[in-house]
Write a protein that holds these residues in place. Structure first.
Motif, PDB file in Angstrom:
ATOM      1  N   ARG A   1       0.819  -1.214   0.000  1.00 13.42           N
ATOM      2  CA  ARG A   1       0.000   0.000   0.000  1.00 13.42           C
ATOM      3  C   ARG A   1       0.849   1.259   0.000  1.00 13.42           C
ATOM      4  O   ARG A   1       0.315   2.358   0.109  1.00 13.42           O
TER       5      ARG A   1
ATOM      6  N   SER B   1      -8.828   1.484   3.487  1.00 12.95           N
ATOM      7  CA  SER B   1      -9.969   1.071   4.304  1.00 12.95           C
ATOM      8  C   SER B   1      -9.733   1.558   5.734  1.00 12.95           C
ATOM      9  O   SER B   1      -8.639   1.980   6.086  1.00 12.95           O
ATOM     10  N   GLY B   2     -10.792   1.479   6.540  1.00 10.46           N
ATOM     11  CA  GLY B   2     -10.680   1.934   7.926  1.00 10.46           C
ATOM     12  C   GLY B   2      -9.552   1.226   8.670  1.00 10.46           C
ATOM     13  O   GLY B   2      -8.770   1.854   9.388  1.00 10.46           O
TER      14      GLY B   2
ATOM     15  N   GLN C   1      -6.908  -0.208   7.408  1.00 12.53           N
ATOM     16  CA  GLN C   1      -5.602   0.191   6.890  1.00 12.53           C
ATOM     17  C   GLN C   1      -5.192   1.560   7.428  1.00 12.53           C
ATOM     18  O   GLN C   1      -4.033   1.790   7.761  1.00 12.53           O
ATOM     19  N   LYS C   2      -6.178   2.477   7.516  1.00  8.84           N
ATOM     20  CA  LYS C   2      -5.873   3.798   8.068  1.00  8.84           C
ATOM     21  C   LYS C   2      -5.372   3.665   9.508  1.00  8.84           C
ATOM     22  O   LYS C   2      -4.419   4.337   9.909  1.00  8.84           O
TER      23      LYS C   2
ATOM     24  N   LYS D   1      -7.825   6.466  -0.078  1.00  6.06           N
ATOM     25  CA  LYS D   1      -8.294   5.222  -0.689  1.00  6.06           C
ATOM     26  C   LYS D   1      -8.104   4.004   0.212  1.00  6.06           C
ATOM     27  O   LYS D   1      -8.385   2.886  -0.203  1.00  6.06           O
TER      28      LYS D   1
END
Ligand SMILES: Nc1ncnc2c1ncn2[C@@H]1O[C@H](COP(=O)(O)OP(=O)(O)OP(=O)(O)O)[C@@H](O)[C@H]1O
Ligand SMILES: [Mg+2]
Lengths: 241, 302
Positions: free
Chosen positions: B122, B131-132, B134-135, B129
């Motif tokens: 990533r 996902s929650g 990943q954030k 862009k």
């Protein structure tokens, strides 16, 4: 610091609307106006100058106003709202650096925009480069800084990003109006033009250094004063969250 | 050894007291949980520890530093994941990590960090862009980029789906295994029970208890509940008279017997002697939930 500026610059380039308005728009507007024959014919009512010659300084105002009063306050207020500034405060680097980086990015974008404007003006429409280059550079920088200071003041006082955008738009319109962007300055009544002379970003000083001699130190002094005053108040009242 | 010491912390917003005399210590190398309902003052407490807010009273020491006075030095030793904090929409994950790494004298290798957090592919993705989950992982990465001794993670699994939540828990354990002390703010029982070595229970700005999850549960005296539906009518006093039983409740056809000791055996003996068949027999151990109710008089989860 260099890395922050570099990153912010990349982010700026990824916003197409910002790039179009801040960098390309003045040159595009000049090309459109210059395509109208009447506007590129010397006008005896106006010192035998062409409309487009006299309008160059107003096109510089467009760039400065957009960067200082649109991009800067909305970006900063959004960064605060999204917690970008707060996250900075958890690192060894103070979030104020991010604001300085924003202003530096704006200076770079502004220089690009004006250079592009000059090149198009010179090559396509045979418009002179500024007659007093040093005066022009000084005025340009002071104009940039004074509007940036006002933009930061708006960001400091506005409760959220939406409000910052709204308030900044009002100031933006006023600056554009007095800067002779909507109506050329020779059509404005004298007293409005007198006000415009002293208002940031100093359209009269830009005009003087472009078409004539050195800018009036009083005009520059006012810009410096606005920068210091608005900048100080903004710094004192700025909320980081 | 204690790496964080908080004593009599008080913080007031306008006239609202958010934190009211909280004291606790966090030992080096542990996962320390701060658990409490919404608005309990958890975030306010850790933000004082992080030096983002100045306390109105009390003292805080983090690795020997005063978070307000020694701010600059603290920033190099403490990494924080804030409850609410985004990055610019269009910044790429790799750029963000590279940028934040440049803020520290001796940062972690951000590529390695991304790989450890399962975000290696990533690095070129824009923040908006992600996902929650990943954030949240990027957030953890940024909290760890300066090789901190202490990481404070505020509500890191709120809004994640159960799978992402479990993955994140594993990550926190890995972080602890590298020697980082973790302070974990949460209002999920399960999360605190699963991850934390010790937990501070906070309610309405006050510290209710500090103990290990097992220690907190034992405060409700090993209380258990046996639930079943008797196939034929049953004289409730037969159960209520047992020494192990503290309470018998009837919910429609269901009986709920609360008690201690070998409750299950006592109850089933009575049923066997009276030849009563029990349908849907279940036994429940007291958990952190019960401990919380016992200690504060109300439920933690809404
Ligand atoms: N900046 C602020 N200004 C005024 N009041 C605040 C502020 N931040 C928090 N509060 C109040 O202080 C109390 C404690 O808030 P805090 O955010 O510390 O709770 P919390 O335990 O983290 O809750 P949550 O689980 O919802 O995150 C709340 O009643 C909240 O409304
Ligand atoms: Mg909170």
């Amino acid at each position: 610091m260099l890395k922050i500026v570099n990153t912010e610059w990349k982010l700026f380039l990824r916003e197409p609307s910002m790039v179009v308005f801040a960098v390309l728009f003045p040159a595009i507007l000049l090309s459109v106006l210059g395509a109208i024959p009447a506007l590129r014919t010397p006008d005896p009512n106006f010192d035998n100058q062409r409309f487009i010659d006299a309008y160059m300084s107003s096109l510089v105002v467009v760039t400065l106003a957009f960067l200082g009063l649109n991009k800067l306050p909305t970006t900063v207020a959004t960064y605060r709202e999204k917690g970008v500034l707060r996250r900075f405060s958890t690192t060894p680097v103070h979030p104020a650096r991010l604001l300085v980086a924003q202003v530096l990015v704006n200076v770079i974008a502004g220089v690009l925009s004006v250079v592009l404007l000059m090149v198009v003006g010179r090559v396509v429409f045979d418009i002179d480069l500024p007659h007093h280059p040093l005066g022009f550079v000084v005025t340009f920088l002071l104009g940039m800084l004074s509007l940036s200071a006002i933009g930061l003041l708006v960001a400091a006082w506005a409760p959220n990003a939406r409000a910052a955008g709204g308030w900044a738009t009002v100031v933006f319109m006023l600056v554009m109006f007095f800067g002779g962007v909507y109506l050329p300055r020779f059509l404005l009544p004298d007293f409005l033009n007198t006000i415009g002379e002293y208002l940031p970003p100093g359209v009269e000083a830009l005009q003087d250094s472009w078409l004539g001699a050195a800018p009036d130190p009083v005009h520059l002094g006012v810009l410096a004063l606005v920068t210091v005053a608005a900048g100080t108040v903004a710094a004192k009242s700025f909320r980081w969250e | 050894m204690a790496i964080i010491e908080v004593e009599d912390l008080v913080k007031t917003y306008d006239r609202k007291v958010a934190v009211d005399g909280v004291s606790f210590t966090v030992d080096e190398g542990e996962i320390f949980g701060i658990l409490g309902p919404n608005g309990a003052g958890k975030t306010t407490t850790v933000e004082c520890v992080e030096g983002l807010r100045s306390p109105d009273g009390g003292t805080i020491r983090v690795d020997g530093l005063d978070p307000r006075r020694d701010r600059a030095e603290l920033r190099t030793r403490l990494g924080a994941q804030l409850q609410q904090s985004d990055l610019p929409d269009r910044i790429r994950v790799g750029e963000a990590l590279d940028l934040y790494a440049s803020f520290y004298r001796d940062p972690a290798d951000w590529r390695e960090l991304l790989a450890r957090l399962g975000l290696a592919d990533r690095a070129k993705t824009e923040y908006r862009k992600l996902s929650g989950g990943q954030k949240q992982r990027v957030s953890i990465a940024l909290a760890l980029i300066g090789k901190p001794k202490v990481a404070v993670l505020d509500e890191l699994t709120t809004g994640l789906d159960p799978q992402a939540r479990r993955d994140t828990w594993e990550l926190v354990e890995q972080v602890r295994d590298t020697g980082v002390t973790v302070v974990l703010v949460t209002h999920f029982m399960e999360e605190a029970e699963r991850l934390c070595d010790r937990i501070a229970l906070i309610d309405a700005g006050k510290l209710v208890a500090v103990d290990s999850p097992a220690g907190l549960v034992s405060r409700v005296d090993g209380e258990q509940r046996v639930k079943f539906r008797p196939a034929t009518p049953l004289d409730v006093t037969l159960l209520a008279d047992l020494p192990e039983v503290t309470r018998v409740e009837r919910h429609g056809p269901q009986l709920i017997v609360t008690g201690t000791g070998n409750l299950l055996h006592a109850v089933t003996s009575v049923l066997a002697r009276n030849q009563i068949v029990a349908a849907d027999l279940r036994i429940e151990q007291a958990g952190l939930d019960d401990a919380f109710i016992r200690l504060t008089g109300r439920k933690l989860s809404e």
